[in-house]
Design a protein around this motif. Structure first.
Motif, mmCIF file in Angstrom:
data_model
loop_
_atom_site.group_PDB
_atom_site.id
_atom_site.type_symbol
_atom_site.label_atom_id
_atom_site.label_comp_id
_atom_site.label_asym_id
_atom_site.label_seq_id
_atom_site.Cartn_x
_atom_site.Cartn_y
_atom_site.Cartn_z
ATOM 1 N N SER A 162 0.825 -1.219 0.000
ATOM 2 C CA SER A 162 0.000 0.000 0.000
ATOM 3 C C SER A 162 0.854 1.262 0.000
ATOM 4 C CB SER A 162 -0.932 0.005 1.211
ATOM 5 O OG SER A 162 -0.191 -0.008 2.422
ATOM 6 N N SER A 165 1.631 3.622 -3.211
ATOM 7 C CA SER A 165 0.768 4.714 -3.675
ATOM 8 C C SER A 165 1.429 6.073 -3.462
ATOM 9 C CB SER A 165 -0.575 4.672 -2.937
ATOM 10 O OG SER A 165 -0.399 4.850 -1.540
ATOM 11 N N SER A 168 2.599 7.223 -6.645
ATOM 12 C CA SER A 168 1.540 7.156 -7.669
ATOM 13 C C SER A 168 1.543 5.855 -8.451
ATOM 14 C CB SER A 168 1.655 8.340 -8.647
ATOM 15 O OG SER A 168 1.523 9.566 -7.959
ATOM 16 N N ASN A 170 0.086 2.217 -9.341
ATOM 17 C CA ASN A 170 -1.305 1.781 -9.368
ATOM 18 C C ASN A 170 -1.509 0.581 -8.449
ATOM 19 O OD1 ASN A 170 -2.063 3.708 -11.314
ATOM 20 N ND2 ASN A 170 -1.297 2.414 -12.960
ATOM 21 N N SER A 174 -3.858 3.367 -3.918
ATOM 22 C CA SER A 174 -3.851 4.501 -4.846
ATOM 23 C C SER A 174 -5.250 4.775 -5.398
ATOM 24 C CB SER A 174 -2.880 4.216 -5.997
ATOM 25 O OG SER A 174 -2.911 5.250 -6.954
ATOM 26 N N ASP A 178 -7.525 8.180 -4.884
ATOM 27 C CA ASP A 178 -8.149 8.916 -5.990
ATOM 28 C C ASP A 178 -9.647 9.068 -5.757
ATOM 29 O OD1 ASP A 178 -5.703 9.082 -7.220
ATOM 30 O OD2 ASP A 178 -6.061 7.425 -8.609
#
Length: 222
Positions: A162, A165, A168, A170, A174, A178
């Protein structure tokens, strides 16, 4: 009082499920490659070559005594300064493999050193090469003894993923970030993410249990 509203989550559940798939894929690849690094590292750590043992020892100590977040920042933000650039997803995979490889090296090394010396001497008496002794006498019993610790480290890798993220890459975290930026339903989103990570952990635990039975119980695994 705060009113729970899971509608933004359910309306974007496909996004979170896609993020979960990305996390599973990233974790599985990192586990396989990390296992390869761990086995090679353990072989080097138990070799008769002092320089090789020292080199792997430095790698293990550096990784185990620095935060994973700093490691991934170094790979993604630091290496481009010397001409090594990677995409966020590639940097995330490299960081995870390097990290789990260091911990796995020590776990497998402990398993190798738990093998009775008499078994290794018996292999030498049969004129087996060092690689044959490792393959037929050492690695299977070693993996059997350290399997719970090794798979626990892999579960930890899944949860640690995790962190990617932050650059950035995926993954599930992440996608959740978003979605949170779009809906501001922070409580509901991160509650659902917690449940999804919990389910993924249980799924991997069950998978590792099946693999253990196949490798160390069924005749095909002997």
């Amino acid at each position: 009082m705060y009113q729970l509203n899971f509608e933004p989550v359910f309306n974007n559940l496909d996004l979170l499920l896609y993020g979960a798939w990305l996390t599973v894929r990233l974790s599985l690849i990192a586990m396989v490659l990390g296992l390869v690094v761990s086995v090679l590292g353990a072989m080097a750590k138990t070799s008769t070559m002092p320089f090789l043992r020292w080199l792997v020892g430095v790698y293990v100590e550096v990784i185990r005594n620095t935060p994973f977040l700093i490691q991934i920042f170094f790979i993604f933000f630091g290496l481009p300064a010397v001409g090594v650039s990677m995409s966020p997803n590639t940097a995330a995979l490299v960081a995870l493999v390097i990290n789990v490889g260091a911990y796995g090296t020590e776990i497998i090394r402990a398993g190798i050193e738990s093998i009775p010396q008499g078994q290794i001497e018996a292999g030498r008496a049969l004129s087996l090469s060092r690689m044959q002794i490792f393959r037929y006498i050492v690695i299977k019993p070693a993996l059997r003894s350290i399997y719970p610790s090794l798979t626990s480290q892999f579960i930890y890798l899944l949860l640690t993923s995790s962190v990617v993220s932050a650059i950035s890459a995926n993954d599930l975290a992440s996608m959740g970030a978003d979605l949170n930026a779009k809906t501001f339903a922070s409580f509901e989103i991160y509650l659902v993410l917690s449940v999804m990570y919990f389910v993924l952990s249980l799924g991997f635990t069950s998978l590792f249990a099946v693999i253990r039975r196949f490798l160390f119980t069924y005749p095909l695994g002997r």
